[in-house]
Design an enzyme around this catalytic site. Structure first.
Site, PDB file in Angstrom:
ATOM      1  N   ALA A 150       0.849  -1.281  -0.034  1.00 19.83           N
ATOM      2  CA  ALA A 150       0.279  -0.040  -0.031  1.00 19.83           C
ATOM      3  C   ALA A 150       1.004   1.321  -0.142  1.00 19.83           C
ATOM      4  CB  ALA A 150      -1.082   0.066   1.112  1.00 19.83           C
ATOM      5  N   GLU A 151       1.899   1.326   0.986  1.00 20.18           N
ATOM      6  CA  GLU A 151       2.704   2.280   0.964  1.00 20.18           C
ATOM      7  C   GLU A 151       3.538   2.503  -0.339  1.00 20.18           C
ATOM      8  OE1 GLU A 151       5.921   4.220   3.976  1.00 20.18           O
ATOM      9  OE2 GLU A 151       5.076   2.294   4.216  1.00 20.18           O
ATOM     10  N   ASP A 163       2.461   1.620  -3.151  1.00 20.90           N
ATOM     11  CA  ASP A 163       1.561   2.303  -4.456  1.00 20.90           C
ATOM     12  C   ASP A 163       1.299   3.646  -4.180  1.00 20.90           C
ATOM     13  OD1 ASP A 163       1.388  -0.393  -5.282  1.00 20.90           O
ATOM     14  OD2 ASP A 163      -0.641  -0.942  -4.487  1.00 20.90           O
ATOM     15  N   LEU A 190     -14.841  -2.012 -16.120  1.00 23.71           N
ATOM     16  CA  LEU A 190     -16.345  -1.677 -15.779  1.00 23.71           C
ATOM     17  C   LEU A 190     -16.913  -0.431 -15.283  1.00 23.71           C
ATOM     18  CD1 LEU A 190     -17.615  -5.065 -13.915  1.00 23.71           C
ATOM     19  CD2 LEU A 190     -18.439  -3.785 -16.018  1.00 23.71           C
ATOM     20  N   GLU A 227     -24.306 -10.636 -10.001  1.00 19.82           N
ATOM     21  CA  GLU A 227     -23.164 -11.374  -9.619  1.00 19.82           C
ATOM     22  C   GLU A 227     -22.361 -10.641  -8.646  1.00 19.82           C
ATOM     23  OE1 GLU A 227     -20.875 -11.966 -13.256  1.00 19.82           O
ATOM     24  OE2 GLU A 227     -22.725 -12.543 -14.477  1.00 19.82           O
ATOM     25  N   LYS A 253     -18.956  -9.294  -7.261  1.00 22.31           N
ATOM     26  CA  LYS A 253     -17.668  -8.655  -7.952  1.00 22.31           C
ATOM     27  C   LYS A 253     -16.343  -9.269  -7.277  1.00 22.31           C
ATOM     28  CE  LYS A 253     -15.535  -4.566  -9.920  1.00 22.31           C
ATOM     29  NZ  LYS A 253     -14.235  -4.923  -9.478  1.00 22.31           N
ATOM     30  N   ARG A 303      -4.810  -9.589 -18.286  1.00 22.57           N
ATOM     31  CA  ARG A 303      -5.634  -8.479 -19.051  1.00 22.57           C
ATOM     32  C   ARG A 303      -4.444  -7.584 -19.664  1.00 22.57           C
ATOM     33  NH1 ARG A 303      -7.220  -3.182 -17.168  1.00 22.57           N
ATOM     34  NH2 ARG A 303      -8.905  -2.602 -18.407  1.00 22.57           N
ATOM     35  N   LYS A 359     -25.620  -6.817 -14.856  1.00 24.26           N
ATOM     36  CA  LYS A 359     -25.382  -7.013 -16.284  1.00 24.26           C
ATOM     37  C   LYS A 359     -26.863  -6.889 -16.914  1.00 24.26           C
ATOM     38  CE  LYS A 359     -21.296  -9.347 -15.450  1.00 24.26           C
ATOM     39  NZ  LYS A 359     -20.288 -10.519 -15.502  1.00 24.26           N
ATOM     40  N   CYS A 411       2.538  11.766  33.349  1.00 25.82           N
ATOM     41  CA  CYS A 411       2.886  12.376  34.485  1.00 25.82           C
ATOM     42  C   CYS A 411       3.288  11.173  35.145  1.00 25.82           C
ATOM     43  CB  CYS A 411       1.990  13.139  34.971  1.00 25.82           C
ATOM     44  SG  CYS A 411       0.447  12.309  35.684  1.00 25.82           S
TER      45      CYS A 411
HETATM   46  S1  IVH Z   1     -17.973  -8.243 -15.882  1.00 21.02           S
HETATM   47  C1  IVH Z   1     -15.963  -5.767 -19.629  1.00 21.02           C
HETATM   48  N1  IVH Z   1     -18.211  -9.744 -13.552  1.00 21.02           N
HETATM   49  O1  IVH Z   1     -14.026  -6.458 -12.358  1.00 21.02           O
HETATM   50  C2  IVH Z   1     -15.659  -6.341 -18.191  1.00 21.02           C
HETATM   51  N2  IVH Z   1     -16.177  -8.446 -13.899  1.00 21.02           N
HETATM   52  O2  IVH Z   1     -13.591  -3.516 -12.108  1.00 21.02           O
HETATM   53  C3  IVH Z   1     -16.707  -6.931 -17.949  1.00 21.02           C
HETATM   54  N3  IVH Z   1     -14.769  -8.682 -11.971  1.00 21.02           N
HETATM   55  O3  IVH Z   1     -12.163  -6.155 -15.227  1.00 21.02           O
HETATM   56  C4  IVH Z   1     -16.400  -7.657 -16.552  1.00 21.02           C
HETATM   57  N4  IVH Z   1     -16.176  -9.668 -10.743  1.00 21.02           N
HETATM   58  O4  IVH Z   1     -11.950  -8.434 -14.099  1.00 21.02           O
HETATM   59  C5  IVH Z   1     -17.623  -8.679 -14.268  1.00 21.02           C
HETATM   60  N5  IVH Z   1     -18.692 -10.719 -11.681  1.00 21.02           N
HETATM   61  C6  IVH Z   1     -17.984 -10.073 -12.484  1.00 21.02           C
HETATM   62  C7  IVH Z   1     -16.879  -9.673 -11.978  1.00 21.02           C
HETATM   63  C8  IVH Z   1     -15.979  -8.986 -12.730  1.00 21.02           C
HETATM   64  C9  IVH Z   1     -14.969  -9.176 -10.954  1.00 21.02           C
HETATM   65  C10 IVH Z   1     -13.490  -7.770 -12.384  1.00 21.02           C
HETATM   66  C11 IVH Z   1     -13.286  -7.925 -14.016  1.00 21.02           C
HETATM   67  C12 IVH Z   1     -13.363  -6.455 -14.456  1.00 21.02           C
HETATM   68  C13 IVH Z   1     -13.257  -5.718 -12.897  1.00 21.02           C
HETATM   69  C14 IVH Z   1     -13.720  -4.470 -13.330  1.00 21.02           C
END
Ligand code: IVH
Length: 671
Positions: free
Chosen positions: A33-34, A36, A82, A113, A115, A136, A290, A411
């Site tokens: 963290a530091e 970065d 995203l 979903e 994340k 990526r 989505k 003290c």
């Molecule tokens: S959909 C075009 N679904 O979050 C990108 N991404 O901050 C569509 N990620 O690059 C991604 N869980 O690597 C999607 N359920 C999920 C995800 C997810 C994690 C990641 C993904 C993306 C990043 C964006």
């Protein structure tokens, strides 16, 4: 400009040193963290002052040595990011945009979903066989990590089942379970190799090993969240349908997928996992919403950065892991000892955090804290840093336990534990330098005596030089004494003296508050001045009388009584009463007509006023406000949604006033 160049050079040197320790010696000396944080600082400065960029800057070759390790591959479909939101408003904007574009008035289905906080990868299957895996990278070119991906047990090298397309791209996240991460860190810790600051970093580090045998040992996991078909297919109508098919072909898909039809369902999904995320063995940092229809997804398409059909609704506060460096015991104005933990800085929701209050002795006991412990930190309520727990497994054998001191760190007098209030206090009062400094500052602060111009810096200097030994000394300060301090000249010394003289004229409630009695804040001070009118009455009040005052409980009454039982405090207060010009509370509040010189109770909700604002206005009009209806109550002011007080008042035939009547009375008084 010179300063900026100097700063840039300093940052570069620092970062290069850390790079050397990390990459060459394999012994990181700062947290990720530091690192970065410093790197970002440099990056931002260089983006602003491009003329200072040099080819040898760490920003120009960041990660290049890692990239060199792997072959570059071109993505068949760009790997985008995203759009993010942190609140419902942002999500609604996204939904409205879609609905407006297609003039849809009815509900549309969204696939929600989790994340996953991992590393995005692309997997290419041909005739059902995994033939290539890539990171990526920059979205267009990634690193070929096929060999490493093949070591991940849950990723099939061959898909099973029927109707498998000739060529298929699977997108998803590689991640590490929290429990595996902790274990890995213990190994790393004992083996003196580099340790990772969180599971995501551990997963990234493990995935980018040249030697895939190392990756194989790291227990990585995978969840699929996306796909690309290379040929048009009519077989699937929705994103959800494809995910379920992929599951059947053997691809891991997280089971928490839900089709939602409106924002309330989406909000429920979000809240549910925001609540449960800590109990998962893998990190999630939000949900992804989505558009479920593949037809609509295609129609909406992408902008340069992200698909227009998906959005990440992110959780705000995130946890980070750091290492405890020290615990300092700070002495507050009223002698309360607050332990504060200092740790390796970590970046949480955009802020670099280095310390967190441990509140009290109980908290240290709850955490069973040891020096050098690995700790999990979060920003509670998204703001205040808090240590949630300790990773006991990572504790080194000879770690020293953090003990609460027995003696005051300033003290040296013995500390007292108040079990009822769960606090430890130094009772030395003004003998303790820490309390003295803070009390003096408090005494002259804005809501107390309001000596604008006599700030903490001057007060600290006066104490340090022993020019003032107690509060009384401030009122006898001379110009010469002030001028003897650094940075104070003729003009400033005159101003300070003027300010102190002006502050002598004060009010009863300000005076009580200024004394800084433990647990006596502004509201209690108002109540006390409301009741006692003159300071002497308060000084001589019995504990019983104090307890009888509306809104003052046993504990507070005891604190007040104790304060005035100490002879030094009594001496100080009587001297102050002599020196100061203290207006009795009501004198200050009464206006010409003294219209509301009554015992008043308020009930209900008011359209134009918050409770505290209303109270302040009424007090100015002379009111004595109480929380309960009693025989003494003379007027009940009521808003909407009144409760039992309204009926009690009518039973006792107490006069009432509604908000409209009150408003016109206030207007009349202000004219
Ligand atoms: S959909 C075009 N679904 O979050 C990108 N991404 O901050 C569509 N990620 O690059 C991604 N869980 O690597 C999607 N359920 C999920 C995800 C997810 C994690 C990641 C993904 C993306 C990043 C964006």
């Amino acid at each position: 400009m010179k300063k900026i160049k100097y700063k840039i050079n300093k940052l570069r040197k620092e970062i290069l040193k850390y790079d050397y320790f990390y990459h060459t010696l394999d012994k990181p000396i700062v947290s990720d963290a530091e690192y970065d944080y410093l790197f970002n600082q440099l990056y931002n400065l260089e983006s602003k002052y491009k003329q200072f960029i040099t080819p040898d800057s760490p920003t120009q070759k960041a990660g290049s040595n890692l990239l060199d390790k792997f072959k570059k591959v071109s993505h068949f479909f760009p790997m985008l990011s995203l759009e993010n939101t942190f609140d419902l408003k942002g999500y609604l904007k996204f939904e409205n945009r879609i609905k407006k574009k297609y003039m849809i008035n009815s509900a549309i289905d969204f696939c929600c979903e989790l994340k996953i906080d991992g590393i995005a990868v692309s997997l290419i299957y041909e005739e059902g066989n995994l033939i290539r895996a890539a990171t990526r990278g920059d979205g267009f070119f990634g690193e070929n990590i096929t060999n490493n991906i093949r070591t991940i047990k849950s990723i099939p090298s061959k898909l099973k089942g029927f109707n498998i397309p000739k060529r298929l791209e699977i997108r998803g996240e590689v991640f590490m379970l929290k429990s595996d991460f902790f274990e890995l860190n213990i190994e790393s810790f004992t083996g003196k190799k580099k340790y990772f600051s969180n599971p995501r970093n551990a997963a990234a580090g493990s995935l980018r090993q040249i030697d895939s045998k190392i990756t194989a040992k790291r227990k990585l996991m995978f969840f699929c969240h996306g796909f690309n078909f290379f040929e048009e297919t009519e077989s699937f109508k929705t994103h959800y349908d494809v995910l379920m098919q992929l599951k059947n072909w053997g691809i891991p898909v997280n089971e928490e997928v839900l089709i939602c039809f409106n924002h309330l369902e989406i909000l429920n999904f979000y809240r549910k996992f925001e609540k449960y995320r800590a109990s998962f063995d893998f990190d999630i940092d939000g949900i992804v919403i989505k558009l479920n229809s593949l037809y609509l997804q295609k129609k909406l398409g992408f902008n340069s950065k992200s698909p227009r059909w998906a959005i990440a609704f992110k959780f705000f506060s995130k946890e980070e892991i750091s290492k405890l460096e020290d615990v300092k015991f700070e002495v507050g104005r009223t002698g309360v000892i607050t332990p504060v933990a200092y740790f390796n800085p970590v970046y949480i929701s955009g802020v670099l955090i280095k310390k967190a209050s441990l509140y009290n002795k109980n908290e240290i006991d709850r955490l069973n804290l040891h020096f050098n412990d690995y700790i999990i930190i979060k920003r509670s309520g998204d703001v205040i840093p808090k240590i949630i727990s300790v990773i006991i497994k990572n504790r080194s054998k000879n770690a020293k336990k953090v003990f609460f001191p027995i003696y005051c760190p300033v003290c040296n007098s013995e500390l007292l534990l108040n079990k009822e209030e769960k606090i430890v206090r130094c009772l030395s009062g003004l003998i303790c330098d820490a309390q003295k400094k803070k009390l003096f500052c408090h005494f002259f602060s804005k809501n107390a005596l309001d000596a604008n111009g006599l700030g903490p810096k001057v007060i600290y200097k006066l104490i340090q030089k022993k020019v003032v030994l107690n509060l009384i000394d401030f009122f006898y300060l001379t110009k010469e004494q002030l001028k003897s301090l650094s940075n104070i000249g003729e003009k400033k010394s005159i101003k300070i003296i003027e300010t102190i003289v002006k502050s002598k004229k004060t009010t009863m409630n300000r005076f009580i508050y200024a004394l800084g009695i433990f647990s006596v804040g502004e509201i209690i001070s108002q109540k006390l001045s409301n009741y006692f009118i003159f300071p002497d009455n308060l000084v001589n009040a019995s504990q019983k009388e104090l307890e009888s005052i509306d809104g003052i409980g046993k504990v507070v009454a005891n604190n007040i009584f104790n304060y005035f039982s100490i002879s030094e405090n009594r001496k100080l207060v009587s001297k102050l009463i002599e020196i100061l010009d203290i207006a009795p509370y009501h004198n200050q509040c009464f206006n010409k007509n003294n219209v509301l010189n009554k015992n008043i109770v308020i009930t209900g909700i008011f359209k134009d006023f918050s409770r505290s604002k209303l109270k302040a206005i009424l007090i100015k009009l002379g009111a004595r406000i109480s929380n309960k209806i009693s025989k003494k109550t003379e007027l009940l002011i009521f808003g909407k949604k009144v409760g039992s007080k309204f009926f009690e008042a009518s039973q006792l035939n107490i006069e009432t006033m509604n908000e409209e009547e009150l408003n016109s009375l206030i207007k009349k008084e202000n004219n």
